[in-house]
Design an enzyme around this catalytic site. Structure first.
Site, mmCIF file in Angstrom:
data_model
loop_
_atom_site.group_PDB
_atom_site.id
_atom_site.type_symbol
_atom_site.label_atom_id
_atom_site.label_comp_id
_atom_site.label_asym_id
_atom_site.label_seq_id
_atom_site.Cartn_x
_atom_site.Cartn_y
_atom_site.Cartn_z
ATOM 1 N N TRP A 75 40.477 39.626 33.857
ATOM 2 C CA TRP A 75 41.838 39.479 33.351
ATOM 3 C C TRP A 75 41.848 38.099 32.704
ATOM 4 O O TRP A 75 41.779 37.081 33.388
ATOM 5 C CB TRP A 75 42.848 39.544 34.500
ATOM 6 C CG TRP A 75 44.264 39.569 34.042
ATOM 7 C CD1 TRP A 75 44.988 40.663 33.646
ATOM 8 C CD2 TRP A 75 45.157 38.451 33.936
ATOM 9 N NE1 TRP A 75 46.262 40.292 33.300
ATOM 10 C CE2 TRP A 75 46.394 38.952 33.458
ATOM 11 C CE3 TRP A 75 45.037 37.079 34.164
ATOM 12 C CZ2 TRP A 75 47.503 38.123 33.232
ATOM 13 C CZ3 TRP A 75 46.133 36.253 33.937
ATOM 14 C CH2 TRP A 75 47.354 36.775 33.483
ATOM 15 N N GLY A 100 39.549 32.989 38.954
ATOM 16 C CA GLY A 100 40.336 31.778 39.176
ATOM 17 C C GLY A 100 40.409 30.965 37.898
ATOM 18 O O GLY A 100 40.160 31.482 36.804
#
Ligand code: F6R
Length: 607
Positions: A75, A100
């Site tokens: 993503w 992250g």
């Protein structure tokens, strides 16, 4: 927000990694890739798009062979979705998958460029890759520890070093990562659902720990001291069927149908001898009586469940309840103190904003109670008290059963608090608990009414924009109904307190703006009906969701969805069903990707 897997064992791992990645695709799906050791070299295949559209096609043409590798589904945060920005990212010596954000990547990049490093992608991850390469001089643990000392942000990394073709390294700061323990094979994964086919045993990697994983051994190190760390193995109580579609067209539909059993699993263990029982988390009546006020914090649907909690707790217990959006709470210096109870709601237990809100509440000295679905998640471990919603894995990005059980928990909290502070009697409390136990059967019946939800959906598909209106608890439900619809159908919608319409928003109303009016609260029915008449007389097509037997002015509504007439207070647990299914069928009729709506990902582990 990005899914990570890794495998080391005896099996060919490319197809195995892809299978595991598919289970994690709900975490992000704009690109995917794998890196596998083949004859001592790291071979990488990666592509933009969903696994089936991009990566799988490339693997069908040429697939690396080997028994040790890592994989990623992305993503995008830094750099658009593209082949080059896909993970794994490497340089032949080191290969990395990352979940992250590396906050100081620019600074690291500039400094490495001064040392002659070139950069190809637009990702923050590449800074970590090149930094690992820079520090590496034969000892991976040393290189990883030095990289960690330099890098700021939240990350979970799976790492391959070319010099160690029989092992994977993993490290974590904030972002979730588990290490799966098999027989003659071991794994890493962002969550346990990815590896349930192979093993139920896993270790939770803690912040600042490094794992070194071969087919027969898993060793954990403390990154700052370099010492080895002993860890306790966990056993997942989810089985693989729970993470599969089981014959349903979409996970969302399956999860809506699982609501009755999910509700039972949430409610039953918390009612003992007819009264709410919170002994599992240590929340006592005495503690409750000392609380000045209650805070409920979450994001999206979890926050909407909190809204239900506010209305119900304030009504029954007469104690102030503040509901906050986690991303606002943490920056607005809230007036939270000791003697406050802060309830943190999260399905994943990893949502970055919610986690930050929990940290703030902990720091302020408040008692924190996490209501979480994923066992062992960060929020569950960092809160002072935790209770699990027992809904089983929720795979569809759009939350349904998790919201339902979060709402159910809000009732348990309200009953518990009201009984503890003495605003309801023991008899009243028993009666409420008994009625709550009856809800799953009523929900099951409402789910069966699919034709009427399909019919309503067929009337919405041509709309560009929609309004959901309601008052009180119905307003709280309108918020969730509107979110479901826009999230998966891409039709714009807003929820509005019905009484607030005439203060501006009613100017939007014409024949092109359907209105879904939620009016299940008898006390407020006439008031909402007046608002319905106002929008109807301005041309809106009106869908009314009400109780059976409500005195509806038929001339002012176009379509009616009637729900079983239970106590007003408990109606949200039933009203949610038509709202979910109307959104679902609208999205299906429009041909949307229901389980993986564009631009979204489940478990939002970045700010
Ligand atoms: C909406 C939805 C999201 C989540 C939100 C919080 O359908 O799924 O709004 O509710 O991102 O996620 P958790 O509960 O995992 O903290």
């Amino acid at each position: 927000m990005c899914g990570i897997v890794g495998y080391v064992g005896k099996d060919e791992c490319a197809s195995l990694l892809v299978k595991c990645l598919k289970r994690l695709e709900y975490r992000g799906y704009d690109s995917a890739g794998i890196a596998v050791f083949e004859k001592g070299r790291i071979k990488t295949v990666k592509a933009k798009g969903k696994i089936a559209e991009g990566l799988q096609k490339k693997l069908d043409e040429k697939c690396p062979h080997g028994t040790c590798g890592i994989g990623h589904t992305r993503w995008a945060t830094h750099g658009e979705p593209s082949d080059i920005n896909s993970h794994p990212i490497g340089n032949g010596r080191v290969s990395v998958v990352h979940n992250g954000i590396i906050e100081n990547y620019r600074e690291i990049k500039e400094s490495l460029m001064r040392h002659g490093y070139g950069f190809e992608s637009e990702t923050d991850t590449e800074a970590a890759v090149k930094l690992l390469d820079y520090y590496y001089s034969g000892d991976p643990i040393d290189a990883i520890s030095k990289m960690m000392a330099k890098v700021e942000g939240a990350y979970a990394l799976g790492i391959l070093f070319r010099d160690f073709p029989d092992r994977i390294y993993a490290v974590r700061k904030e972002s979730p990562l588990i290490v799966g323990k098999g027989r003659g094979e071991n794994f890493i994964a962002s969550d346990v659902t990815a590896i349930l086919d192979h093993t139920k045993e896993y270790y939770i990697l803690e912040h600042g720990e490094i794992a070194e994983i071969t087919e027969n051994a898993i060793t954990f190190y403390d990154a700052s001291s370099g010492d080895t760390v002993e860890k306790e193995v966990q056993v997942a109580d989810w089985d693989i069927e729970a993470a599969q579609k089981g014959g349903y067209e979409h996970f969302m539909l399956k999860e809506i149908h699982e609501q009755p059993s999910a509700l039972r699993n949430t409610i039953s263990p918390r009612i003992k001898d007819g009264l709410p029982d919170f002994s599992e988390c240590g929340l006592t009546d005495e503690m409750i009586r000392n609380y000045r006020q209650i805070w409920i914090v979450g994001c999206g649907s979890a926050m909407h469940a909190g809204m239900v909690g506010k209305y119900v707790t304030e009504e029954l217990a007469r104690i102030p309840v503040n509901v906050d959006i986690a991303s606002e709470f943490k920056y607005r210096d809230p007036l939270i103190k000791e003697n406050d109870l802060c309830i943190i709601i999260s399905q994943s237990g990893e949502t970055a904003d919610t986690k930050a809100a929990l940290e703030l509440a902990n720091k302020a000295g408040a008692d924190t109670l996490a209501i979480v679905n994923v066992v062992g998640s960060s929020i569950a471990r960092e809160a002072k008290m935790v209770m699990y919603t027992n809904a089983g894995p929720e795979i569809s990005v759009c939350s349904t059963k998790a919201y339902a059980v979060q709402c159910a928990f809000m009732y348990l909290v309200a009953f518990k608090v009201a009984y503890a502070v003495g605003t309801i009697t023991e008899d009243e409390c028993r009666k409420l608990c008994g009625e709550l136990c009856g809800i799953p059967d009523i929900v099951a019946k409402c789910i069966e009414e699919k034709e009427q939800y399909q019919f309503v959906a067929s009337k919405l598909i041509n709309a560009d924009s929609l309004l959901y209106i309601g008052r009180g608890l119905d307003y709280a439900l309108s918020m969730e109904g509107s979110l479901k619809l826009k999230e998966i159908s891409y039709i714009h919608s807003e929820s509005y307190a019905a009484g607030e319409l005439k203060h501006g928003t009613i100017s939007l109303i014409d024949e092109n703006m359907p209105v879904i009016a939620v009016a299940t609260q008898e006390r407020l029915f006439d008031k909402t009906q007046s608002n319905v008449k106002e929008v109807k007389s301005r041309g809106a097509k009106v869908v009314l969701i009400c109780k059976e037997g409500a005195a509806v002015d038929e001339a002012s509504v176009d379509y009616k969805v009637q729900l079983p007439g239970i106590r007003d207070l408990l109606m949200p647990l039933v009203t949610i069903v038509p709202l979910q299914l109307i959104a679902y069928y609208t999205a299906v009729l429009l041909g949307r990707d229901v389980d993986m709506p564009r631009n979204l990902a489940k478990s939002v582990t970045v700010e």
